[in-house]
Write a protein that holds these residues in place. Structure first.
Motif: not given
Ligand code: NAP
Length: 243
Positions: A45-70
């Motif tokens: 849906l974001v791309e259909a607006e002509g805008t770039q979209a990136t998926l980023m899966r991580f559990d915000v409550g788990i520091k290691e997951e958030a750090d690794a993805a970012l």
């Protein structure tokens, strides 16, 4: 290029925020925890607006997951930064406090408060170093202002988020980074689907639940240049339901 990160962007209010930012042409990073199909749909849906979209899966409550993805994103985007952060991910695990399990207490605090801490701390240095600064919006709740029976965990987490918003706003103001909170009442999403809507609507002066898009337009305003002088505020959006 300036990007937006919306935590819990796959459904409900977060999804509406992603679409609102897409319409403004702001490239969006859509964070989610488990529902990949829903996240993929938001990306489309974001791309259909002509805008770039990136998926980023991580559990915000788990520091290691958030750090690794970012960290991975930062390595792939040396010339870009996340200028707009919407700390929206949240869950509720309601029960009366005398029956509340340890897990239900800790899980709610973990997502709302640890999530805010891990993601925001990670992004702050880049936001504060850049001339254009940044914008942070934290998704609080009426429960965090008024307190709600059956939600001691959730009310505590959201009240703490409001305190954190006010404190951080003072730390970052001189660096052109604003920090505000939005406090919705009852909004039509998966989170409120099982509530007795008929009964609850009688308590709301506007006699209806809010729409995710209505919250998204408030968030979008707080992220905009027009809101540059607003910081440390908690803006309620609840159809007149107060306290
Ligand atoms: P929702 O429809 O249940 O969506 C929750 C979103 O958060 C989903 O995208 C979910 O991802 C994500 N999420 C949950 N736990 C996560 C985690 N640990 N890490 C990363 N993402 C996670 O909820 P909503 O109603 O849109 O609520 C959004 C925010 O508004 C929450 O903070 C909520 O407390 C707040 N709020 C809602 C209302 C309301 O009436 N709806 C009122 C006041 C405040 P998955 O799809 O992968 O599960």
């Amino acid at each position: 290029m300036k990007y937006a990160l919306v935590t819990g962007g796959s459904r409900g209010i977060g999804k509406a925020v992603c679409l609102e930012l897409a319409r403004k042409g702001i490239p969006v990073i859509i964070n989610y925890q488990s529902d990949s199909d829903a996240a993929q749909e938001v990306k489309k849906l974001v791309e259909a607006e002509g805008t770039q979209a990136t998926l980023m899966r991580f559990d915000v409550g788990i520091k290691e997951e958030a750090d690794a993805a970012l960290l991975k994103w930062e390595e792939q985007h040396p010339d870009d930064y996340i200028a707009y952060l919407v700390n929206n991910a949240g869950i509720r695990r309601d029960s009366l406090m005398f029956m509340m399990s340890d897990d239900n207490w800790h899980e709610v605090i973990k997502v709302a408060l640890d999530g805010f801490f891990y993601v925001t701390r990670r992004l702050l240095p880049r936001m504060m170093m850049r001339r254009h600064g940044g914008r942070i919006v934290n998704m609080a709740s009426l429960s965090g202002i008024k307190g709600m029976a059956g939600q001691v965990n959730y009310s505590a987490a959201k009240a703490a988020l409001i305190g954190a918003t006010k404190a951080l706003a003072q730390e970052t103001a001189s660096r052109n980074v604003t920090v505000n909170a939005v406090a919705p009442g009852f909004i039509e999403t998966d989170m409120t689907r099982e509530l007795p809507a008929g009964e609850l609507k009688k308590l709301i002066p506007m006699n209806r639940f809010g729409k995710p898009e209505e919250v998204a337009s408030l968030v979008s305003f707080l992220l905009s240049d027009q809101a540059a002088y607003i910081t440390g505020e908690v803006i309620s959006i609840n159809g007149g339901l107060y306290t």
